[in-house]
Design a protein around this motif. Structure first.
Motif, PDB file in Angstrom:
ATOM      1  N   VAL A 229       0.850  -1.189   0.000  1.00 27.86           N
ATOM      2  CA  VAL A 229       0.000   0.000   0.000  1.00 27.86           C
ATOM      3  C   VAL A 229       0.887   1.241   0.000  1.00 27.86           C
ATOM      4  CG1 VAL A 229      -1.727   1.284   1.323  1.00 27.86           C
ATOM      5  CG2 VAL A 229      -1.889  -1.202   1.140  1.00 27.86           C
ATOM      6  N   ASP A 230       0.456   2.269  -0.682  1.00 27.32           N
ATOM      7  CA  ASP A 230       1.202   3.525  -0.822  1.00 27.32           C
ATOM      8  C   ASP A 230       1.802   3.967   0.519  1.00 27.32           C
ATOM      9  OD1 ASP A 230       2.000   6.200  -1.140  1.00 27.32           O
ATOM     10  OD2 ASP A 230       0.463   6.569  -2.654  1.00 27.32           O
ATOM     11  N   ALA A 231       3.119   4.100   0.567  1.00 31.04           N
ATOM     12  CA  ALA A 231       3.813   4.463   1.807  1.00 31.04           C
ATOM     13  C   ALA A 231       3.392   5.831   2.308  1.00 31.04           C
ATOM     14  CB  ALA A 231       5.318   4.414   1.605  1.00 31.04           C
ATOM     15  N   ALA A 232       3.119   6.755   1.402  1.00 29.74           N
ATOM     16  CA  ALA A 232       2.720   8.103   1.821  1.00 29.74           C
ATOM     17  C   ALA A 232       1.385   8.073   2.556  1.00 29.74           C
ATOM     18  CB  ALA A 232       2.633   9.021   0.608  1.00 29.74           C
ATOM     19  N   LEU A 233       0.480   7.232   2.085  1.00 34.08           N
ATOM     20  CA  LEU A 233      -0.795   7.098   2.780  1.00 34.08           C
ATOM     21  C   LEU A 233      -0.595   6.458   4.146  1.00 34.08           C
ATOM     22  CD1 LEU A 233      -3.159   5.901  -0.103  1.00 34.08           C
ATOM     23  CD2 LEU A 233      -3.036   8.179   0.926  1.00 34.08           C
ATOM     24  N   CYS A 234       0.267   5.457   4.208  1.00 32.99           N
ATOM     25  CA  CYS A 234       0.547   4.803   5.492  1.00 32.99           C
ATOM     26  C   CYS A 234       1.158   5.793   6.481  1.00 32.99           C
ATOM     27  CB  CYS A 234       1.480   3.615   5.296  1.00 32.99           C
ATOM     28  SG  CYS A 234       0.740   2.234   4.385  1.00 32.99           S
ATOM     29  N   ASP A 235       2.080   6.632   5.999  1.00 32.49           N
ATOM     30  CA  ASP A 235       2.724   7.601   6.883  1.00 32.49           C
ATOM     31  C   ASP A 235       1.716   8.585   7.458  1.00 32.49           C
ATOM     32  OD1 ASP A 235       5.148   6.418   6.422  1.00 32.49           O
ATOM     33  OD2 ASP A 235       5.760   7.848   4.861  1.00 32.49           O
ATOM     34  N   ALA A 236       0.666   8.876   6.705  1.00 32.75           N
ATOM     35  CA  ALA A 236      -0.334   9.840   7.169  1.00 32.75           C
ATOM     36  C   ALA A 236      -1.109   9.327   8.374  1.00 32.75           C
ATOM     37  CB  ALA A 236      -1.305  10.177   6.035  1.00 32.75           C
ATOM     38  N   LEU A 237      -1.064   8.018   8.612  1.00 34.02           N
ATOM     39  CA  LEU A 237      -1.837   7.435   9.703  1.00 34.02           C
ATOM     40  C   LEU A 237      -1.050   7.333  10.999  1.00 34.02           C
ATOM     41  CD1 LEU A 237      -3.670   4.491   7.917  1.00 34.02           C
ATOM     42  CD2 LEU A 237      -4.256   6.903   7.996  1.00 34.02           C
ATOM     43  N   LEU A 238       0.259   7.467  10.915  1.00 33.51           N
ATOM     44  CA  LEU A 238       1.068   7.248  12.104  1.00 33.51           C
ATOM     45  C   LEU A 238       0.894   8.404  13.084  1.00 33.51           C
ATOM     46  CD1 LEU A 238       4.314   5.827  10.475  1.00 33.51           C
ATOM     47  CD2 LEU A 238       2.418   4.581  11.527  1.00 33.51           C
ATOM     48  N   GLY A 239       0.574   8.076  14.323  1.00 32.38           N
ATOM     49  CA  GLY A 239       0.393   9.105  15.341  1.00 32.38           C
ATOM     50  C   GLY A 239       0.210   8.468  16.699  1.00 32.38           C
ATOM     51  N   GLN A 240       0.276   9.279  17.715  1.00 29.73           N
ATOM     52  CA  GLN A 240       0.125   8.806  19.081  1.00 29.73           C
ATOM     53  C   GLN A 240      -1.339   8.816  19.488  1.00 29.73           C
ATOM     54  OE1 GLN A 240       2.423   7.584  21.135  1.00 29.73           O
ATOM     55  NE2 GLN A 240       4.084   7.864  19.658  1.00 29.73           N
ATOM     56  N   ALA A 241      -1.712   7.813  20.239  1.00 27.92           N
ATOM     57  CA  ALA A 241      -3.041   7.805  20.851  1.00 27.92           C
ATOM     58  C   ALA A 241      -2.927   8.371  22.257  1.00 27.92           C
ATOM     59  CB  ALA A 241      -3.605   6.391  20.886  1.00 27.92           C
ATOM     60  N   ARG A 242      -3.952   9.074  22.681  1.00 24.29           N
ATOM     61  CA  ARG A 242      -3.935   9.719  23.989  1.00 24.29           C
ATOM     62  C   ARG A 242      -5.211   9.412  24.751  1.00 24.29           C
ATOM     63  NH1 ARG A 242      -2.945  15.666  21.782  1.00 24.29           N
ATOM     64  NH2 ARG A 242      -3.920  14.707  19.966  1.00 24.29           N
ATOM     65  N   THR A 243      -5.179   9.656  26.045  1.00 22.06           N
ATOM     66  CA  THR A 243      -6.416   9.572  26.798  1.00 22.06           C
ATOM     67  C   THR A 243      -7.330  10.715  26.380  1.00 22.06           C
ATOM     68  OG1 THR A 243      -5.645  10.958  28.620  1.00 22.06           O
ATOM     69  CG2 THR A 243      -5.213   8.587  28.786  1.00 22.06           C
ATOM     70  N   LEU A 244      -8.611  10.545  26.599  1.00 19.77           N
ATOM     71  CA  LEU A 244      -9.557  11.610  26.267  1.00 19.77           C
ATOM     72  C   LEU A 244      -9.270  12.872  27.072  1.00 19.77           C
ATOM     73  CD1 LEU A 244     -12.839   9.531  26.010  1.00 19.77           C
ATOM     74  CD2 LEU A 244     -11.745  10.806  24.156  1.00 19.77           C
ATOM     75  N   HIS A 245      -8.834  12.693  28.318  1.00 19.85           N
ATOM     76  CA  HIS A 245      -8.526  13.859  29.129  1.00 19.85           C
ATOM     77  C   HIS A 245      -7.353  14.654  28.531  1.00 19.85           C
ATOM     78  CE1 HIS A 245     -11.035  11.714  32.039  1.00 19.85           C
ATOM     79  NE2 HIS A 245     -11.181  12.876  32.648  1.00 19.85           N
ATOM     80  N   ARG A 246      -6.350  13.929  28.057  1.00 18.91           N
ATOM     81  CA  ARG A 246      -5.212  14.616  27.441  1.00 18.91           C
ATOM     82  C   ARG A 246      -5.611  15.250  26.117  1.00 18.91           C
ATOM     83  NH1 ARG A 246      -0.080  10.866  27.200  1.00 18.91           N
ATOM     84  NH2 ARG A 246       0.741  12.763  26.245  1.00 18.91           N
ATOM     85  N   LEU A 247      -6.450  14.577  25.367  1.00 16.30           N
ATOM     86  CA  LEU A 247      -6.900  15.131  24.090  1.00 16.30           C
ATOM     87  C   LEU A 247      -7.657  16.446  24.306  1.00 16.30           C
ATOM     88  CD1 LEU A 247      -7.416  14.792  20.992  1.00 16.30           C
ATOM     89  CD2 LEU A 247      -9.543  13.637  21.617  1.00 16.30           C
ATOM     90  N   LEU A 248      -8.556  16.452  25.270  1.00 18.91           N
ATOM     91  CA  LEU A 248      -9.382  17.628  25.505  1.00 18.91           C
ATOM     92  C   LEU A 248      -8.640  18.710  26.282  1.00 18.91           C
ATOM     93  CD1 LEU A 248     -12.760  15.869  26.329  1.00 18.91           C
ATOM     94  CD2 LEU A 248     -12.154  17.067  24.230  1.00 18.91           C
ATOM     95  N   GLY A 249      -7.598  18.337  27.019  1.00 20.47           N
ATOM     96  CA  GLY A 249      -6.808  19.316  27.746  1.00 20.47           C
ATOM     97  C   GLY A 249      -7.342  19.576  29.139  1.00 20.47           C
ATOM     98  N   VAL A 250      -6.750  18.939  30.112  1.00 20.61           N
ATOM     99  CA  VAL A 250      -7.199  19.097  31.498  1.00 20.61           C
ATOM    100  C   VAL A 250      -6.878  20.507  31.990  1.00 20.61           C
ATOM    101  CG1 VAL A 250      -6.826  18.313  33.878  1.00 20.61           C
ATOM    102  CG2 VAL A 250      -6.937  16.648  32.007  1.00 20.61           C
ATOM    103  N   VAL A 251      -7.835  21.126  32.647  1.00 18.97           N
ATOM    104  CA  VAL A 251      -7.632  22.406  33.328  1.00 18.97           C
ATOM    105  C   VAL A 251      -7.549  22.093  34.818  1.00 18.97           C
ATOM    106  CG1 VAL A 251      -8.559  24.685  33.837  1.00 18.97           C
ATOM    107  CG2 VAL A 251      -8.888  23.671  31.557  1.00 18.97           C
ATOM    108  N   PRO A 252      -6.408  22.287  35.450  1.00 21.88           N
ATOM    109  CA  PRO A 252      -6.264  21.910  36.860  1.00 21.88           C
ATOM    110  C   PRO A 252      -7.367  22.514  37.733  1.00 21.88           C
ATOM    111  CG  PRO A 252      -4.138  22.516  35.935  1.00 21.88           C
ATOM    112  CD  PRO A 252      -5.157  22.851  34.901  1.00 21.88           C
ATOM    113  N   ASP A 253      -7.894  21.666  38.639  1.00 21.62           N
ATOM    114  CA  ASP A 253      -8.906  22.093  39.612  1.00 21.62           C
ATOM    115  C   ASP A 253     -10.170  22.631  38.950  1.00 21.62           C
ATOM    116  OD1 ASP A 253      -7.116  21.490  41.755  1.00 21.62           O
ATOM    117  OD2 ASP A 253      -6.122  23.410  41.410  1.00 21.62           O
ATOM    118  N   SER A 254     -10.503  22.090  37.786  1.00 20.00           N
ATOM    119  CA  SER A 254     -11.712  22.528  37.082  1.00 20.00           C
ATOM    120  C   SER A 254     -12.333  21.342  36.356  1.00 20.00           C
ATOM    121  CB  SER A 254     -11.366  23.625  36.062  1.00 20.00           C
ATOM    122  OG  SER A 254     -12.495  23.903  35.243  1.00 20.00           O
TER     123      SER A 254
END
Length: 607
Positions: A229-254
């Motif tokens: 499969v096209d390497a450029a397309l494969c490269d577009a998928l590579l990334g880190q998975a995160r917790t939902l809290h990290r994705l949304l951005g925790v605001v301390p004490d809120s």
């Protein structure tokens, strides 16, 4: 007869928090009807039990609840109770909201209303799909059985024309493989439209689930690359998975996140794995943070346990979506170059008419398992609540890799002790943190309860004593740790697993996996944590272990359900040990988790 886990209504169920809430209302207005105060207590208690609301119609007057008719009249007359139209926001001055027979704390009613509106918003967005015939060669390479009704192909095709996808299925049904190929098709679609590669966010409720998601996707993408499969397309998928809290951005004490409706996420596609674990408030905040024009893909198994906190969100969403749903003729024609005209015609038929119809694909049983484990028949019986078949299978001894220790409630009993401890004894000899973290996933004791003789806390303490001695150090070589709170400062989140090993200086360090490699922390600097050799089934969701010891309590307990048994046993990859007696197992499989919620009705409604 199947029983359901419903909110308790007897006078002994409300605690100090619920009574304090009612006392506040009483002090603010001494004339408040006692029936309203009682309802306020039960509405708050319902949330603590995992429900979104309290169902007046299910209350039993014999258990201390007022008679329903008089109760409704008192609530209708109370200034503490708002009764807005279904799609309208509730009066912020009223702490309670009554809709039909469902009495909500206002905040949870608003979470439900806003979530339904957000999902309908995403589902209704137009998609610029382009000429799908241009993608047909790649689609045929990725899904060679598309014209034969391949469900994975159907899911990928649907993602090209609809901005909301609900991808459901049990363990081993190919959800990760489907997502990898689906994202590849989205990247190809963007390229065909002369757009930049899609910005993809990968997330899960816990750190462990996010790690598993990222690892599985990396393997799947590498297999596609090796297949040409096209390497450029494969490269577009590579990334880190995160917790939902990290994705949304925790605001301390809120309770708020950095990303919300006013500051949405900067992604074109948001993919959430293990969606059954996501509670009502978090799902609401996630959906509101999905920007206009972006796609949302929810992946999960609706037969697993729902979230620990309020709501049974995924089950409500998929119930509203049905198995599929009839697509408009124009959309069916769009999909024909990929799926073939006959498949497109009946692709999503048979679902309840609702705004979410045609947004779900349910993958059928595939059951990933090692050659040493034949779990599928037992898992299917547990999922269906078929106690007779489940017990017969366990007692027959014919399931490869499945061991039923009938009547045995102690995995540390002499006959079982060394087999249980063997994977963890190896940790005491390991010096490399990365290898130790891999070993840490070899085995786990899973329990229905946190406390008591068969609870996770007591079993974990006994396992630590067996491994390190009666007077062991608090953090000994090979001790497993489970983070129990989110700490954005440490980049450690609820559910993360660590292992204690000495560093080069000989100091004991708690090691955790991170985005850029293994990270070490002095134990005293860690956020709240506990031992992790034994944990509850709830805490184990989103994880898999080579060997699982599922321990049920001696006596029936309210938390036991078919969802708990199904979730627990499907955490095993190579071997399953069930420590239980037949009576308790039957009781668990005869009970379903059914949480009170109005979400499904809101989603089915046209507006």
């Amino acid at each position: 007869m199947t029983r359901r886990i419903a909110p308790a209504t007897d006078a002994g169920t409300t605690g100090p928090v619920e009574r304090a809430f009612a006392d506040v209302l009483r002090r603010l207005d001494p004339a408040t009807d006692p029936r309203v105060l009682r309802a306020a207590e039960l509405a708050m208690r319902a949330v603590a039990l995992g429900h979104a609301a309290f169902d007046l119609g299910a209350a039993d007057p014999g258990d201390g609840a007022p008679v329903a008719e008089g109760w409704r009249a008192a609530l209708h007359a109370s200034p503490w109770v708002a009764r807005p139209a279904p799609g309208q926001a509730a009066d912020p001055q009223a702490p309670l909201v009554l809709e039909g027979d469902l009495l909500y704390l206002r905040r949870y009613r608003e979470y439900e209303r806003r979530l339904a509106a957000g999902l309908r918003r995403i589902a209704a967005q137009p998609v610029v799909s382009g000429d799908l015939a241009l993608l047909a060669p790649l689609f045929a390479q990725l899904f060679p059985r598309a014209a034969q009704g391949d469900l994975q192909a159907r899911a990928a095709a649907l993602a090209l024309v609809r901005p909301l996808l609900l991808l459901t299925g049990g363990p081993g049904t190919g959800k990760t493989t489907t997502i990898a190929r689906l994202l590849l098709m989205l990247a190809a679609q963007h390229r065909a439209l002369d757009d930049a590669p899609p910005r993809v966010a990968l997330a899960a409720p816990t750190g462990r689930a996010a790690d598993r998601m990222a690892q599985s996707l990396r393997r799947a993408v590498e297999e596609l690359r090796q297949a040409g499969v096209d390497a450029a397309l494969c490269d577009a998928l590579l990334g880190q998975a995160r917790t939902l809290h990290r994705l949304l951005g925790v605001v301390p004490d809120s309770p708020r996140f950095r990303h919300d409706a006013d500051n949405p996420l900067a992604y074109d596609v948001v993919v959430v794995d293990e969606a059954s674990m996501v509670d009502l408030p978090l799902m609401c905040k996630l959906v509101e943070a999905v920007p206009e024009g972006a796609a949302l893909i929810l992946i999960g198994d609706p037969d697993q346990l729902p979230s620990v906190e309020a709501g049974d969100v995924l089950a409500s969403i998929v119930a509203a979506a049905g198995e599929g749903g009839t697509l408009p003729a124009a959309v069916e024609a769009q999909l024909a170059p990929l799926l073939g005209a006959p498949a497109a015609g009946d692709l999503f038929a048979g679902a309840e008419a609702s705004p979410l119809a045609g947004h779900r694909v349910h993958l059928r049983r595939g059951w990933r398992q090692a050659d040493s484990l034949a779990l599928a028949p037992l898992a299917e019986a547990a999922r269906a609540g078929d106690a007779d078949t489940a017990v017969a299978l366990m007692q027959s001894g014919t399931l490869r890799g499945v061991h039923f220790h009938a009547g045995q409630h102690d995995p540390l009993a002499p006959a079982l002790r060394e087999r249980l401890l063997a994977p963890w004894r190896a940790l005491a000899q390991e010096t490399d943190p990365a290898r130790a973290l891999l070993l840490a996933e070899r085995a786990r004791v899973l329990t229905a309860l946190r406390d008591g003789p068969q609870g996770a806390t007591r079993l974990n303490a006994r396992i630590e004593e067996a491994l390190a001695g009666v007077r062991h150090a608090a953090y000994f070589h090979g001790r497993l740790l489970l983070v129990t709170e989110n700490s954005d400062r440490h980049r450690l989140f609820n559910g993360d697993i660590g292992v204690c090993l000495p560093d080069d200086s000989g100091a004991m360090v708690a090691w955790f996996a991170g985005e850029t490699g293994v990270r070490g922390f002095h134990p005293a600097a860690l956020p709240a944590h506990a031992g992790a050799f034994a944990t509850t089934v709830h805490k184990a969701q989103g994880s898999e272990y080579a060997e699982v010891w599922l321990v049920l309590p001696r006596a029936d307990a309210r938390v036991l359900s078919r969802e708990l048994v199904y979730t627990g046993l499907t955490r095993a990859r190579e071997a399953l040990h069930l420590c239980a007696d037949e009576t308790t197992l039957r009781a668990a499989l005869g009970r379903r988790v059914q949480r009170v919620s109005g979400l499904r009705a809101r989603l089915v409604a046209a507006s």
